[in-house]
Structures are given as structure tokens and as C-alpha cells.
Design an enzyme around this catalytic site. Structure first.
Site, mmCIF file in Angstrom:
data_model
loop_
_atom_site.group_PDB
_atom_site.id
_atom_site.type_symbol
_atom_site.label_atom_id
_atom_site.label_comp_id
_atom_site.label_asym_id
_atom_site.label_seq_id
_atom_site.Cartn_x
_atom_site.Cartn_y
_atom_site.Cartn_z
ATOM 1 N N ARG A 258 0.838 -1.190 0.000
ATOM 2 C CA ARG A 258 0.000 0.000 0.000
ATOM 3 C C ARG A 258 0.878 1.246 0.000
ATOM 4 O O ARG A 258 1.844 1.335 0.763
ATOM 5 C CB ARG A 258 -0.936 0.008 1.224
ATOM 6 C CG ARG A 258 -1.914 -1.161 1.187
ATOM 7 C CD ARG A 258 -2.908 -1.138 2.324
ATOM 8 N NE ARG A 258 -3.731 -2.354 2.283
ATOM 9 C CZ ARG A 258 -4.645 -2.665 3.193
ATOM 10 N NH1 ARG A 258 -4.858 -1.847 4.211
ATOM 11 N NH2 ARG A 258 -5.339 -3.772 3.085
ATOM 12 N N ARG A 273 1.883 1.543 10.204
ATOM 13 C CA ARG A 273 1.445 1.973 8.870
ATOM 14 C C ARG A 273 2.642 1.880 7.935
ATOM 15 O O ARG A 273 3.519 2.759 7.939
ATOM 16 C CB ARG A 273 0.912 3.409 8.930
ATOM 17 C CG ARG A 273 0.134 3.841 7.699
ATOM 18 C CD ARG A 273 -0.268 5.306 7.793
ATOM 19 N NE ARG A 273 -1.159 5.570 8.908
ATOM 20 C CZ ARG A 273 -2.482 5.548 8.822
ATOM 21 N NH1 ARG A 273 -3.064 5.283 7.661
ATOM 22 N NH2 ARG A 273 -3.229 5.808 9.876
ATOM 23 N N GLU A 345 -7.010 -0.567 14.852
ATOM 24 C CA GLU A 345 -7.585 -1.631 14.029
ATOM 25 C C GLU A 345 -6.593 -2.773 13.790
ATOM 26 O O GLU A 345 -5.455 -2.550 13.389
ATOM 27 C CB GLU A 345 -8.021 -1.063 12.678
ATOM 28 C CG GLU A 345 -8.533 -2.107 11.700
ATOM 29 C CD GLU A 345 -8.521 -1.605 10.255
ATOM 30 O OE1 GLU A 345 -8.327 -2.451 9.365
ATOM 31 O OE2 GLU A 345 -8.676 -0.390 10.042
ATOM 32 N N SER A 348 -10.615 -6.310 9.850
ATOM 33 C CA SER A 348 -11.846 -5.804 9.243
ATOM 34 C C SER A 348 -12.543 -6.966 8.568
ATOM 35 O O SER A 348 -11.874 -7.840 7.993
ATOM 36 C CB SER A 348 -11.548 -4.730 8.187
ATOM 37 O OG SER A 348 -11.193 -3.514 8.779
ATOM 38 N N ARG A 385 0.659 -6.149 11.530
ATOM 39 C CA ARG A 385 0.348 -5.148 12.560
ATOM 40 C C ARG A 385 0.026 -5.797 13.911
ATOM 41 O O ARG A 385 0.188 -5.164 14.958
ATOM 42 C CB ARG A 385 -0.809 -4.265 12.102
ATOM 43 C CG ARG A 385 -1.127 -3.150 13.080
ATOM 44 C CD ARG A 385 -2.321 -2.330 12.677
ATOM 45 N NE ARG A 385 -2.044 -1.437 11.567
ATOM 46 C CZ ARG A 385 -2.861 -0.462 11.184
ATOM 47 N NH1 ARG A 385 -4.020 -0.283 11.819
ATOM 48 N NH2 ARG A 385 -2.558 0.315 10.162
#
Length: 422
Positions: A258, A273, A345, A348, A385
Site C-alpha cells: 500500500r 502503517r 484496528e 476488518s 500489525r
């Protein structure tokens, strides 16, 4: 892509969904107008073509006096048919392009609002009260010889890293544990390609508003995936699945990429991140009328993993304005990060209904043998993460980290001990 017939029948549903997402509901009237004009153009084309065929049959039977007039009419009709067909095609392309830009219908019951308007459904576990000053995951990772940010930046730039020693073992153990849990629940394990064609990336809805997050290789016209959801969604593209085999459940392990565009200054420390990470992702094809219950099951399997890792976390219902374009409903699980004093988070899970399958033409046959579009769902089961939450929540005063009991067989040790820095 949304169902055009459903739009005609219930346009107010899309209007409400657009407003829930904070997007313009004027697109509804634009779509209905394009649809009406395209259908009118198709009717005109079919009427003219029928007349053209009739005139063509009449020419051979006509008298010499009539033949000249019929030939002239046939020539005129040929031009009109061509023009009508071109107009119908043009309107069809414009309609399809507009439809592709419209996000999925938000499921009834999802919270209204934007990124900060989620609803907390449940909090599980109690954040730990430390009797010492806790270290953040990067300091712990460096003490353990598990994370090397400095050399990651040297080799690849900002937001890259090396997982070294027990860091590599921790990630491999975590992802293997997730894979084995999924297989035990009937998922088929997959290691998919991480480079995909434009039609696959577009079909899953990742080339819309968030296209700037995606890495593209222009020379090859391929995209690096940000989740194995993309290749797993494309796996059955253009196919009709056996209805009695549904649900088809896959568990994919892949590296993910990403660009993190627009995140300048956010989470610059550590591995929260980053541009590259590994993830184990659940992906399901099922009957549309079973998608809602399947979504609950995916959330349950995510919670099972978090419970095994003895992490305090909360479950949140994401607001309509913060949903990705493909998702009709999304639940996140957020783990407590002690040094940040907040939940972040980790997972998801999204119900994408038949939105992706319409774009990728993935169907099954109903009880009457008629092809119907399948529903697709996805959910994170483990990712890089998670190391952040594991290190911070299970640290000890001397910088060591206790490995959660369920994870120990996969990591090969009970405690991660500090090492001399190399």
C-alpha cells in the site's frame, strides 16, 4: 456494481445509501435518465432493424417500379440502424461507467456519519495496568532483535522494515496459526499471486476513490495487491459456481502493498502503517440470502484469533461514510495499544453482497437453474500489525515479552528475550 433493476424499483434506497456515505445522491437521477435513454435507443434500433429486414425481404418480390423506392428506403434504413445502434452502445457505455463509480448500497442498520462515527458494539478484556512504564513496540522490537527500521529505510526507504530473528518467527507463527484455524473451520488454503490485471483490481472496487493507494507497474500494466481479497475475488471471475458447493471459503496468505498516500506524518514510528506487510485473509463466495449470517461468522473467527492471543479489544460497526466502495457493512476489531492509550484496528470484515460479483461476473445457479450473482465477503485473520499489539500487551519490565500460550507451538518459545544489538 449495483443491480440496475433494483435501482429502477427502489431508487430511494440508493439515494439513502449515497447520503449515508456522504456522497451525491443526484447520481440516482443521472443513472435513471441514462437507463431510460438507453432503453429508448435500443427500442428504436430494434424497430428500425425489423423494418430493415422487412424491406430487404420485399425487394425481391417487388415490381420494377417499387424496387427503386424500396432500395432507397433500404439504404436510408441501413444508415438509421447504424446510427441507432451506435447511440444505444454509447449510452450503454456511459451507463456502465457511471454505475462502476457508484459504491455499494449501505446495509440497513449501519451507523450514519464518517470516520469518527462508528458504533462500539462490545469491549472484550480489560487493558492491562502496568506497574512499570511500558515500552512501545519499536523499542521492544529493537531490544528483542525483532524489528530493524533503520536498515529497512536504508534498503527501501521510509515505512519499510526488516523483521529479524524472533520477529520473523513471531510473524510466521502468527500467520501459520491463523491458517490452521481457518483450515480447521473448512477454509481452503491459498497462496495467490500478488500482481493482478487492471480488470481484477477494478472488479473488486479498488481503482475508485482509493486508487492512489495502489502500486502500479506501468510497463506490465499490472497492480500490486493491498490484500489477497483482490486475487481471491478474481479467482472465479467469469464462472458459474455449483450452487450446492456454496459457501466457497478460501484463506489466502500474501504479501500486501500500500502506498499510504495522504498519510504523511501519521504513524511514522514502527510498523503500524507501512508499505509492505503480510496478511492472512478470509474470502467467501455464498448465496446472497446467506451473506448476512456469513458476515457474523467471519467476525466470530476473527474474535477467536484475538481471544487466543489474550489481547484486549473492541468490536466496532463502521459508519456508512467510512466504508470502502465495495462494502455494504463492515465490522472492525481494534486492539488496545498501551503506549498509545487507544484502540487500533487489527481486523476488518466486510459484506460486499453481490457488488464485486456483478463486476467480475461470478454467478451460481438457483433452484430453477437460472444464473444469479453470488455474494462475496472478506475478513482479516492475522497481519503484521498484530505484532504491535502482542509485543506491547505482553511485555515485562525487563523488556522481554511473554508469548501467548496458544501461539507458543507456532513460535517455538514461551518468552522472547532481549538480545545484544548487532
Amino acid at each position: 456494481m449495483i443491480d440496475l433493476r433494483a435501482l429502477r424499483d427502489e431508487p430511494d434506497r440508493l439515494r439513502a445509501s449515497q447520503r449515508a456515505r456522504g456522497e451525491d445522491d443526484a447520481v440516482v437521477d443521472r443513472l435513471l435518465g441514462l437507463d431510460s435513454r438507453r432503453r429508448a435507443a435500443l427500442t428504436r434500433f430494434e424497430t428500425l432493424r425489423a423494418e430493415q429486414k422487412s424491406v430487404g425481404k420485399s425487394v425481391s418480390k417487388a415490381s420494377p417500379e417499387e424496387r427503386e423506392e424500396l432500395l432507397t428506403r433500404a439504404k436510408t434504413l441501413a444508415a438509421e440502424v447504424k446510427e441507432a445502434e451506435a447511440e444505444a452502445d454509447r449510452l450503454g457505455e456511459e451507463l456502465d461507467a457511471t454505475l462502476k463509480d457508484v459504491a455499494n448500497l449501505v446495509e440497513e442498520g449501519a451507523p450514519e456519519g464518517g470516520v469518527d462515527d462508528f458504533t462500539v458494539l462490545e469491549e472484550i478484556g480489560t487493558p492491562r495496568a502496568f506497574d512499570f512504564s511500558p515500552r512501545d513496540h519499536l523499542e521492544l522490537g529493537e531490544m528483542l532483535g525483532a524489528i530493524d527500521i533503520e536498515r529497512g529505510a536504508k534498503v527501501s526507504g521510509a515505512r519499510f522494515y526488516f523483521l529479524t530473528g524472533v520477529g520473523a518467527m513471531l510473524e510466521l507463527g502468527l500467520l501459520n496459526m491463523a491458517m490452521q484455524q481457518a483450515v480447521a473451520h473448512g477454509f481452503t488454503p491459498m497462496i495467490p499471486p500478488v500482481l493482478v490485471k487492471p480488470e481484477t483490481m477494478e472488479g473488486t472496487g479498488f481503482l475508485g476513490a482509493h486508487a492512489d493507494e495502489v502500486y502500479r507497474l506501468p510497463a506490465d500494466d499490472l497492480y500490486l495487491v493491498g490484500t489477497s481479497e483482490v486475487p481471491l475475488a478474481g479467482y472465479h471471475a467469469g464462472e458459474i459456481l455449483p450452487a450446492d458447493a456454496l459457501p466457497n471459503r478460501y484463506i489466502g496468505w500474501s504479501s500486501c502493498f500500500r502506498r499510504e498516500a495522504g498519510s504523511y506524518g501519521k504513524d511514522t514510528r514502527g510498523i503500524i502503517r507501512v508499505h509492505q506487510f503480510n496478511k492472512v485473509e478470509m474470502f467467501v463466495y455464498t448465496h446472497p440470502d446467506q451473506a448476512h449470517e456469513e458476515h457474523k461468522r467471519l467476525l466470530g473467527w476473527e474474535r477467536e484469533m484475538l481471544d487466543k492471543l489474550e489481547l484486549p479489544y473492541r468490536v466496532v460497526d463502521i459508519a456508512g461514510g467510512d466504508l470502502g466502495s465495495s462494502a455494504a457493512r463492515k465490522f472492525d476489531c481494534e486492539a488496545w495499544i498501551p503506549t498509545q492509550g487507544r484502540y487500533r484496528e487489527l481486523t476488518s470484515t466486510s459484506n460486499c453482497t453481490d457488488y464485486q460479483s456483478r463486476r467480475l461476473n461470478i454467478r451460481y445457479r438457483d433452484a430453477d437453474g437460472k444464473p444469479r450473482f453470488a455474494a462475496t465477503l472478506n475478513g482479516t485473520l492475522a497481519t503484521t500489525r498484530w505484532i504491535v499489539a502482542i509485543l506491547e500487551n505482553h511485555q515485562q519490565a525487563d523488556g522481554s515479552v511473554v508469548v501467548p500460550e496458544a501461539l507458543r507451538p507456532f513460535v517455538g518459545r514461551d518468552v522472547l528475550e532481549p538480545v545484544a544489538k548487532k
